[in-house]
Design a protein around this motif. Sequence first.
Motif: not given
Length: 136
Positions: A13-21, A103-106, A113-115
């Motif tokens: 579950y890597p960090r990207t420019d748009d999403w937290p990892g 579970l932790v990411w979602g 908030e992004r969803f």
Amino acid sequence: MLWLVRAAIVILYPRTDDWPGAEDCDLDAFLERFRRESTFLMWLGVVVGAIVFHLTPLMTVFVPAPAFLLSPALADRHAHKVSSSNVYLVRQAIFLVKLPGGLVWGSHPKVRERFALPALGGDPGTFRASEKANDP
């Protein structure tokens, strides 16, 4: 073994420019709680899955090194390939690592908030309490 599980989840579950990892989602506290509250067999499955994840780059990206030593690009390619392996047991072992990661990411407020979903409330702690109340 907690660090091994953490390293696998961070790669999956890597960090990207748009999403937290996953590493941005208070992963350490979640894993401590997950280890404490899950059964021994579930935790064992997660640890074995992390070991499989870290030992298989030779099969996926042809590099004889554990996944936590790979460059970000190779680690990402390894994560994709091992997660979609034709070997069912390998794919299922990786799924066991992806489960707590998801579970932790979602459940993290930034991701929700992004969803366009509301933040989850605190854990009411009723599952174990209601489980004990139903025991004879």
